[in-house]
Scaffold this motif. Structure first.
Motif, PDB file in Angstrom:
ATOM      1  N   SER A 191      18.811  15.646 -33.698  1.00 28.77           N
ATOM      2  CA  SER A 191      18.365  14.447 -33.611  1.00 28.77           C
ATOM      3  C   SER A 191      17.512  13.965 -32.300  1.00 28.77           C
ATOM      4  O   SER A 191      16.538  13.484 -32.030  1.00 28.77           O
TER       5      SER A 191
ATOM      6  N   SER B 130      10.801   9.680 -36.078  1.00 29.35           N
ATOM      7  CA  SER B 130      12.864  10.109 -36.435  1.00 29.35           C
ATOM      8  C   SER B 130      13.270  11.393 -37.041  1.00 29.35           C
ATOM      9  O   SER B 130      12.417  11.967 -38.284  1.00 29.35           O
ATOM     10  N   ALA B 131      14.215  11.828 -36.177  1.00 28.13           N
ATOM     11  CA  ALA B 131      15.029  12.503 -37.367  1.00 28.13           C
ATOM     12  C   ALA B 131      16.028  12.214 -37.666  1.00 28.13           C
ATOM     13  O   ALA B 131      16.926  13.444 -37.923  1.00 28.13           O
ATOM     14  N   ARG B 132      16.934  11.327 -37.626  1.00 31.98           N
ATOM     15  CA  ARG B 132      17.567  10.468 -38.376  1.00 31.98           C
ATOM     16  C   ARG B 132      17.719   9.792 -39.314  1.00 31.98           C
ATOM     17  O   ARG B 132      16.356   8.972 -39.580  1.00 31.98           O
TER      18      ARG B 132
ATOM     19  N   ASP C 239      20.179  13.965 -44.122  1.00 30.87           N
ATOM     20  CA  ASP C 239      20.838  14.504 -42.442  1.00 30.87           C
ATOM     21  C   ASP C 239      21.005  15.772 -42.498  1.00 30.87           C
ATOM     22  O   ASP C 239      21.136  16.673 -41.099  1.00 30.87           O
TER      23      ASP C 239
ATOM     24  N   SER D 190      19.069  18.583 -41.372  1.00 31.63           N
ATOM     25  CA  SER D 190      17.834  17.738 -40.972  1.00 31.63           C
ATOM     26  C   SER D 190      16.578  18.073 -40.538  1.00 31.63           C
ATOM     27  O   SER D 190      15.139  17.988 -40.628  1.00 31.63           O
TER      28      SER D 190
END
Length: 524
Positions: free
Chosen positions: A221, A238-240, A270, A273
């Motif tokens: 992330s 975002s990757a979160r 997640d 992800s």
């Protein structure tokens, strides 16, 4: 040709190129420089792309009404500019506010393509290559065949040609297991032929991304943020999962029900992800599409990006002489349209409530992204296909929604031999609770426990933070339980069959936990 490619890249990167493809097609000297493999059989006259953009409102409104999808955001880029960005319907949640081009959606599997460009950035920087071996980068990761593990590369996993089964690991995520455990247990999966078979595998791709992140010295992330989102100015991306949940203007997922779509669940991706955990807005996605269409722009060297957007494996083999093949690159779908143009695309879907799609036509320097807050029914693909159809031919040549909608029906078909069937009237009595109760283990699915439930009867407890499923007698030692997860749609019912010694069951076979057939758990 190398000089032409370099000048073309600089040309595409400039904001003044509103009609690069038309210039190429209308200037004989430049057109003659193109090899036959880059020539389309169907020319696009001036104004045709503008007409397709002008038709989008009607296309989206029609498909939205027919599908019942509550909220959709659409954006189009052309010639390095955003030429369309609009929201339709509502996003759900408190006040059911309208969707805007800045509404943040879960991208689901569009994350693969976005993430692949982050890998390409690291290839540009010399941190990894697409041919870097997994054993060199992530020594603890392996598959069931040592020879395959020895040769396995980042590219093999990003193109779904590792031999892992379709969606391997998704079942463990459904049960609550985390990324590390799932990746470790992929070594227990049977393999198809290496590099000659294709099977779409979220956690195989996730393993490759984990290797790139490890080589980069940061979490995935964080790498996405540093390598891609920040330099492109994607401030709402975002990757979160926590970042998505913190957005005030975010779309609520809507699951499909018999009465339409309803906000029932929240998908937390997640664990996978890199394959499905990015969230973004239509406006932010335009920045990413422009970069890809500009051969990586100033961010990624063309030779690092080109392998990702080139065919690496067959994703769909023809079944008749007149059927076009489908290909997969590294995180990108790659196809040849009926007009003879390369189209880069990807769909994304969460059964719990998200459907997304993008398509890029590099020869015309045009791209569309369609984001929605509803379970997949073919609506986003139909919008994208209608638009790219108009771009290339000037008309919508068929009803794309009626074509795509049936393809998604299987997503909602309940699983299990007993699903939807009445309980048998003349069934044998179940064994006593003492015969069934206890802990049972399986190398892939871990330990499950059969115990008495809080309100009586037996329950099956599964997963690291155990989820319990009431066991219902069906016929003798065979019991059943209802299961409703992303990979087992509503109405699914699994058999749980006990067998073994005279006093205690020694094995428990669970129908919908599958590993080379129904998984057999052994008493601990």
């Amino acid at each position: 040709m190398s000089q032409f490619r370099a000048s073309r890249r600089r040309f595409l990167a400039s904001a003044s190129l509103a009609s690069a493809s038309l210039v190429l097609l209308s200037t004989p000297a430049l057109a003659d420089m193109l090899p036959p493999s880059r020539t389309s059989g169907v020319p696009v006259p001036p104004g045709q792309i503008d007409e397709a953009v002008a038709a989008l409102d009607g296309i989206v409104e029609d498909i939205k009404a027919r599908s019942g999808v509550p909220g959709i955001a659409v954006a189009v880029v052309h010639g390095g500019e955003t030429v369309y960005a609009k929201g339709f319907g509502t996003r759900g949640g408190d006040g059911d506010m309208p969707v805007t081009p800045d509404t943040v959606f879960q991208l689901a599997s569009l994350s693969k393509s976005v993430g692949a460009t982050a890998v390409a950035r690291q290839v540009s920087r010399g941190v990894v290559s697409w041919d870097s071996r997994m054993q060199d980068l992530l020594p603890w990761f392996s598959l069931s065949d040592a020879a395959v593990s020895e040769r396995l590369t980042i590219g093999d996993l990003y193109s779904h040609r590792s031999g892992l089964p379709d969606h391997a690991g998704d079942d463990l995520e459904d049960l609550g297991f985390g990324r590390q455990t799932i990746l470790e247990r992929l070594r227990l999966q049977p393999l198809s032929p290496f590099r000659t078979s294709y099977a779409y595998t979220n956690f195989g791709l996730t393993a490759a991304a984990e290797a790139v992140a490890d080589a980069s010295g940061m979490a995935w992330s964080d790498l996405m943020q540093e390598a891609l989102f920040e330099p492109l100015g994607m401030t709402e991306t975002s990757a979160r999962f926590d970042d998505f949940m913190a957005r005030e203007n975010r779309a609520m997922p809507h699951a499909r029900t018999v009465d339409g779509f309803a906000a029932l669940y929240q998908r937390q991706p997640d664990a996978q992800s890199p394959a499905g955990g990015v969230s973004s807005s239509a406006n932010d996605m335009t920045k990413w599409m422009k970069m890809v269409l500009a051969d990586g722009g100033d961010l990624i060297r063309p030779e690092a990006l080109q392998p990702a957007i080139s065919p690496q494996s067959f994703s769909s083999r023809p079944h008749s002489p007149d059927e076009r093949a489908g290909f997969y690159g590294y995180g990108f779908g790659v196809s040849i349209s009926e007009s003879g143009r390369v189209i880069l695309s990807h769909s994304g879907a969460f059964i719990l409530g998200a459907a997304t799609y993008f398509a890029l036509i590099p020869s015309l320097d045009v791209g569309i992204v369609v984001l929605s807050n509803a379970a997949p029914v073919g609506a986003v693909e139909a919008i994208g296909a209608s638009f790219t159809d108009m771009v290339q031919t000037g008309v919508v040549t068929r009803d794309w929604f009626s074509g795509y909608e049936p393809m998604f029906a299987a997503f909602y078909t309940p699983l299990g031999e007993t699903a939807g069937k009445p309980f048998p009237q003349a069934a044998a009595a179940p064994p006593p609770a003492s015969y069934c109760a206890g802990s049972y283990s399986h190398p892939y699915f871990g330990t499950v426990e059969v115990r008495e439930g809080a309100t009586g009867g037996l329950v099956l407890a599964v997963g690291p933070e155990p989820e319990t499923f009431p066991l219902m007698p069906w016929d003798g030692a065979m019991m059943v339980f209802d299961i409703d997860t992303e990979n087992a749609p509503a109405g699914s019912r699994s058999a749980a069959t006990f067998s073994g010694g005279p006093d205690k069951a020694e094995t428990l076979e669970i129908e919908l936990f599958v590993m080379d057939g129904a998984a057999r758990f052994k008493r601990r």
